[in-house]
Design a protein around this motif. Structure first.
Motif, PDB file in Angstrom:
ATOM      1  N   HIS A 262       0.859  -1.168   0.000  1.00 23.87           N
ATOM      2  CA  HIS A 262       0.000   0.000   0.000  1.00 23.87           C
ATOM      3  C   HIS A 262       0.902   1.226   0.000  1.00 23.87           C
ATOM      4  O   HIS A 262       1.879   1.276   0.736  1.00 23.87           O
ATOM      5  CB  HIS A 262      -0.898   0.023   1.239  1.00 23.87           C
ATOM      6  N   ALA A 263       0.572   2.207  -0.812  1.00 26.71           N
ATOM      7  CA  ALA A 263       1.371   3.419  -0.901  1.00 26.71           C
ATOM      8  C   ALA A 263       0.568   4.607  -0.390  1.00 26.71           C
ATOM      9  O   ALA A 263      -0.637   4.714  -0.644  1.00 26.71           O
ATOM     10  CB  ALA A 263       1.820   3.664  -2.343  1.00 26.71           C
ATOM     11  N   PHE A 264       1.251   5.491   0.342  1.00 27.29           N
ATOM     12  CA  PHE A 264       0.607   6.670   0.911  1.00 27.29           C
ATOM     13  C   PHE A 264       1.491   7.883   0.661  1.00 27.29           C
ATOM     14  O   PHE A 264       2.720   7.798   0.704  1.00 27.29           O
ATOM     15  CB  PHE A 264       0.410   6.524   2.420  1.00 27.29           C
ATOM     16  N   THR A 265       0.844   9.015   0.432  1.00 27.73           N
ATOM     17  CA  THR A 265       1.539  10.292   0.389  1.00 27.73           C
ATOM     18  C   THR A 265       1.312  10.996   1.722  1.00 27.73           C
ATOM     19  O   THR A 265       0.171  11.075   2.192  1.00 27.73           O
ATOM     20  CB  THR A 265       1.026  11.163  -0.761  1.00 27.73           C
ATOM     21  N   VAL A 266       2.411  11.477   2.330  1.00 24.27           N
ATOM     22  CA  VAL A 266       2.340  12.085   3.656  1.00 24.27           C
ATOM     23  C   VAL A 266       2.756  13.549   3.572  1.00 24.27           C
ATOM     24  O   VAL A 266       3.744  13.883   2.910  1.00 24.27           O
ATOM     25  CB  VAL A 266       3.268  11.350   4.650  1.00 24.27           C
ATOM     26  N   LEU A 293       7.928  15.623  -1.738  1.00 24.69           N
ATOM     27  CA  LEU A 293       6.808  14.721  -1.518  1.00 24.69           C
ATOM     28  C   LEU A 293       7.290  13.462  -0.797  1.00 24.69           C
ATOM     29  O   LEU A 293       8.222  12.791  -1.269  1.00 24.69           O
ATOM     30  CB  LEU A 293       6.188  14.345  -2.862  1.00 24.69           C
ATOM     31  N   LEU A 294       6.698  13.149   0.324  1.00 21.21           N
ATOM     32  CA  LEU A 294       7.061  11.973   1.107  1.00 21.21           C
ATOM     33  C   LEU A 294       6.093  10.840   0.782  1.00 21.21           C
ATOM     34  O   LEU A 294       4.879  10.960   0.976  1.00 21.21           O
ATOM     35  CB  LEU A 294       7.009  12.284   2.604  1.00 21.21           C
ATOM     36  N   THR A 295       6.631   9.717   0.264  1.00 20.06           N
ATOM     37  CA  THR A 295       5.835   8.547  -0.053  1.00 20.06           C
ATOM     38  C   THR A 295       6.254   7.397   0.846  1.00 20.06           C
ATOM     39  O   THR A 295       7.449   7.119   0.993  1.00 20.06           O
ATOM     40  CB  THR A 295       6.019   8.130  -1.523  1.00 20.06           C
ATOM     41  N   VAL A 296       5.268   6.737   1.450  1.00 24.79           N
ATOM     42  CA  VAL A 296       5.509   5.631   2.379  1.00 24.79           C
ATOM     43  C   VAL A 296       4.847   4.384   1.820  1.00 24.79           C
ATOM     44  O   VAL A 296       3.695   4.430   1.373  1.00 24.79           O
ATOM     45  CB  VAL A 296       4.943   5.947   3.779  1.00 24.79           C
ATOM     46  N   ARG A 297       5.556   3.248   1.850  1.00 23.11           N
ATOM     47  CA  ARG A 297       5.012   1.984   1.359  1.00 23.11           C
ATOM     48  C   ARG A 297       5.004   0.964   2.494  1.00 23.11           C
ATOM     49  O   ARG A 297       5.992   0.814   3.214  1.00 23.11           O
ATOM     50  CB  ARG A 297       5.826   1.466   0.170  1.00 23.11           C
ATOM     51  N   SER A 298       3.859   0.279   2.607  1.00 20.16           N
ATOM     52  CA  SER A 298       3.694  -0.692   3.680  1.00 20.16           C
ATOM     53  C   SER A 298       2.867  -1.860   3.179  1.00 20.16           C
ATOM     54  O   SER A 298       1.985  -1.685   2.332  1.00 20.16           O
ATOM     55  CB  SER A 298       3.002  -0.053   4.885  1.00 20.16           C
ATOM     56  N   SER A 299       3.145  -3.052   3.694  1.00 23.79           N
ATOM     57  CA  SER A 299       2.343  -4.229   3.351  1.00 23.79           C
ATOM     58  C   SER A 299       1.253  -4.478   4.380  1.00 23.79           C
ATOM     59  O   SER A 299       0.467  -5.408   4.239  1.00 23.79           O
ATOM     60  CB  SER A 299       3.239  -5.467   3.241  1.00 23.79           C
ATOM     61  N   ASP A 300       1.205  -3.659   5.421  1.00 25.78           N
ATOM     62  CA  ASP A 300       0.226  -3.830   6.490  1.00 25.78           C
ATOM     63  C   ASP A 300      -0.517  -2.520   6.685  1.00 25.78           C
ATOM     64  O   ASP A 300      -0.076  -1.638   7.428  1.00 25.78           O
ATOM     65  CB  ASP A 300       0.916  -4.267   7.781  1.00 25.78           C
ATOM     66  N   PHE A 301      -1.643  -2.404   6.031  1.00 32.08           N
ATOM     67  CA  PHE A 301      -2.426  -1.164   6.073  1.00 32.08           C
ATOM     68  C   PHE A 301      -2.829  -0.796   7.496  1.00 32.08           C
ATOM     69  O   PHE A 301      -2.686   0.343   7.930  1.00 32.08           O
ATOM     70  CB  PHE A 301      -3.660  -1.321   5.185  1.00 32.08           C
ATOM     71  N   ALA A 302      -3.345  -1.779   8.233  1.00 33.51           N
ATOM     72  CA  ALA A 302      -3.837  -1.505   9.582  1.00 33.51           C
ATOM     73  C   ALA A 302      -2.708  -1.073  10.503  1.00 33.51           C
ATOM     74  O   ALA A 302      -2.861  -0.126  11.296  1.00 33.51           O
ATOM     75  CB  ALA A 302      -4.538  -2.744  10.140  1.00 33.51           C
ATOM     76  N   PRO A 324      -3.986   7.820   0.798  1.00 35.15           N
ATOM     77  CA  PRO A 324      -3.695   6.591   0.043  1.00 35.15           C
ATOM     78  C   PRO A 324      -3.565   6.923  -1.441  1.00 35.15           C
ATOM     79  O   PRO A 324      -4.413   7.609  -2.011  1.00 35.15           O
ATOM     80  CB  PRO A 324      -4.905   5.707   0.306  1.00 35.15           C
ATOM     81  N   THR A 325      -2.509   6.436  -2.081  1.00 34.03           N
ATOM     82  CA  THR A 325      -2.313   6.737  -3.499  1.00 34.03           C
ATOM     83  C   THR A 325      -2.771   5.614  -4.409  1.00 34.03           C
ATOM     84  O   THR A 325      -2.810   5.779  -5.623  1.00 34.03           O
ATOM     85  CB  THR A 325      -0.826   7.018  -3.790  1.00 34.03           C
ATOM     86  N   ASP A 326      -3.127   4.446  -3.850  1.00 36.06           N
ATOM     87  CA  ASP A 326      -3.546   3.331  -4.697  1.00 36.06           C
ATOM     88  C   ASP A 326      -4.772   2.634  -4.137  1.00 36.06           C
ATOM     89  O   ASP A 326      -4.935   1.444  -4.272  1.00 36.06           O
ATOM     90  CB  ASP A 326      -2.415   2.321  -4.880  1.00 36.06           C
ATOM     91  N   GLU A 327      -5.669   3.397  -3.510  1.00 36.26           N
ATOM     92  CA  GLU A 327      -6.890   2.813  -2.958  1.00 36.26           C
ATOM     93  C   GLU A 327      -8.079   2.984  -3.889  1.00 36.26           C
ATOM     94  O   GLU A 327      -9.211   2.694  -3.506  1.00 36.26           O
ATOM     95  CB  GLU A 327      -7.227   3.470  -1.608  1.00 36.26           C
ATOM     96  N   SER A 328      -7.854   3.451  -5.092  1.00 33.25           N
ATOM     97  CA  SER A 328      -8.965   3.663  -6.018  1.00 33.25           C
ATOM     98  C   SER A 328      -9.476   2.334  -6.556  1.00 33.25           C
ATOM     99  O   SER A 328      -8.786   1.315  -6.523  1.00 33.25           O
ATOM    100  CB  SER A 328      -8.522   4.540  -7.190  1.00 33.25           C
ATOM    101  N   LEU A 329     -10.689   2.369  -7.082  1.00 37.97           N
ATOM    102  CA  LEU A 329     -11.258   1.191  -7.712  1.00 37.97           C
ATOM    103  C   LEU A 329     -10.405   0.762  -8.904  1.00 37.97           C
ATOM    104  O   LEU A 329     -10.291  -0.424  -9.207  1.00 37.97           O
ATOM    105  CB  LEU A 329     -12.688   1.495  -8.158  1.00 37.97           C
ATOM    106  N   ASP A 330      -9.780   1.719  -9.568  1.00 36.87           N
ATOM    107  CA  ASP A 330      -8.909   1.403 -10.692  1.00 36.87           C
ATOM    108  C   ASP A 330      -7.778   0.471 -10.269  1.00 36.87           C
ATOM    109  O   ASP A 330      -7.468  -0.517 -10.935  1.00 36.87           O
ATOM    110  CB  ASP A 330      -8.329   2.705 -11.254  1.00 36.87           C
TER     111      ASP A 330
END
Length: 339
Positions: A262-266, A293-302, A324-330
């Motif tokens: 999961h990727a996030f922009t912070v 731009l700070l991008t964080v990647r994690s395999s554990d969303f919770a 979240p940068t990749d939580e879209s339906l796409d």
């Protein structure tokens, strides 16, 4: 009216198992939306053509609300809709609509409004004549009144006496919806209903489907435009190569995909300091600071969601935004199709 089902595909394994009336307002068609068992249930349904499987062992149930049916071309979406409409017999399994079998049960056609993707309207008929034809097939008592209400709902009153052959594609889609709604069905099935519509027409159709759901109807529609499904549907069914790949809220589905990061922009008061702290957390495997731009990647969303606020606070950093940068339906759809 029946149409030819879409070309079937070969099969793959399912990724996730399927998850198992307000007062009417003036000017709306209100049908038997409170009827018992007014839902859809598929039990291990398959449909094949010779040696080619179009739908493979699909099970799910739908109640009131809007559900989006997603999948690439040839995935089996149209075949599923034709099975639920009673125009195709399942090769195996059972399709139940409003408590009874969908196949060879004439009374079920009074409970379902079906809008096929392919053109199914004689071009020489006017819009009024087409909707009136559907109303007469249903044996309605007040045919003209029902027709007028249905046409008004799709905003085609001004064009109702023009031949359908003079309509734009978006207008033809809307008149088909009027024909499907004229008998007040508690279940509405639509195959690519937004095709050919301009932005204003799309918005109007989205609002109409939402109202249908709010009034207690079961609404299932297929679409290849992911943003439309994301805006309208509370639930999605993802069909890939004839199998049900995922079912439920698309965001919940995405969060369960622990084998993909999961990727996030912070955004924070001090991104560099926060990045130093975050990279040491076991739930985070990558941190990138580029062009401010700070991008964080994690395999554990919770775990990330629980930890990031505390980590920022303990390091004296104010956290402004976590996106979240990749939580879209796409992203969900692309992930499932590529599996």
């Amino acid at each position: 009216m029946s149409t030819t089902p879409e070309a079937p595909s070969t099969t793959t394994s399912a990724l996730t198992p399927p998850s198992p009336t307000p007062a009417p307002k003036a000017g709306r068609i209100v049908g038997p939306v409170a009827a018992p068992n007014a839902g859809i249930e598929l039990r291990s349904v398959s449909r094949w053509y010779g040696n080619v499987v179009a739908v493979n062992d699909i099970s799910f149930s739908l109640g009131p609300g809007v559900t989006g049916l997603l999948g690439p071309n040839g995935a089996g979406k149209s075949t599923l809709l034709h099975l639920m409409s009673g125009f195709l017999r399942p090769s195996a399994g059972e399709v139940r609509v409003a408590g009874g079998s969908a196949w060879r049960r004439p009374e079920q056609h009074r409970l379902v409004g079906f809008v096929p993707e392919r053109e199914a309207v004689y071009s020489f008929l006017t819009g009024f004549e087409f909707v009136r034809f559907n109303a007469r097939l249903q044996g309605l008592a007040d045919v003209n009144g029902a027709v007028a209400r249905a046409i008004e709902m799709v905003d085609l009153a001004d064009a109702q006496h023009r031949p359908v052959g003079t309509y734009s594609k978006g207008m033809r889609q809307r008149i088909k919806v009027a024909g499907a709604l004229v008998h007040d069905p508690p279940i509405l099935l639509l195959d690519e209903p937004f095709n050919g519509m301009d932005p204003r027409q799309r918005l109007g159709m989205m609002e109409l489907l939402g109202r249908m759901a709010d009034e207690g109807r079961v609404v299932l529609f297929s679409s290849h435009i992911l943003e439309e499904v994301e805006q309208v549907a509370r639930r999605v069914l993802v069909i890939v190569a004839g199998r049900l790949a995922a079912s439920g809220d698309y965001r919940a589905i995405r969060k369960l995909m622990t084998d993909r990061p999961h990727a996030f922009t912070v955004r924070s008061s001090d991104d560099r300091r926060l990045a130093t702290v975050l990279i040491e957390h076991p739930a985070i495997f990558a941190v990138e600071l580029s062009d401010g731009l700070l991008t964080v990647r994690s395999s554990d969303f919770a775990a990330l969601s629980r930890a990031i606020s505390g980590l920022a606070r303990s390091s004296g950093v104010t956290l402004f935004e976590l996106i979240p940068t990749d939580e879209s339906l796409d992203s969900v759809f692309a992930y499932l199709v590529q599996r």
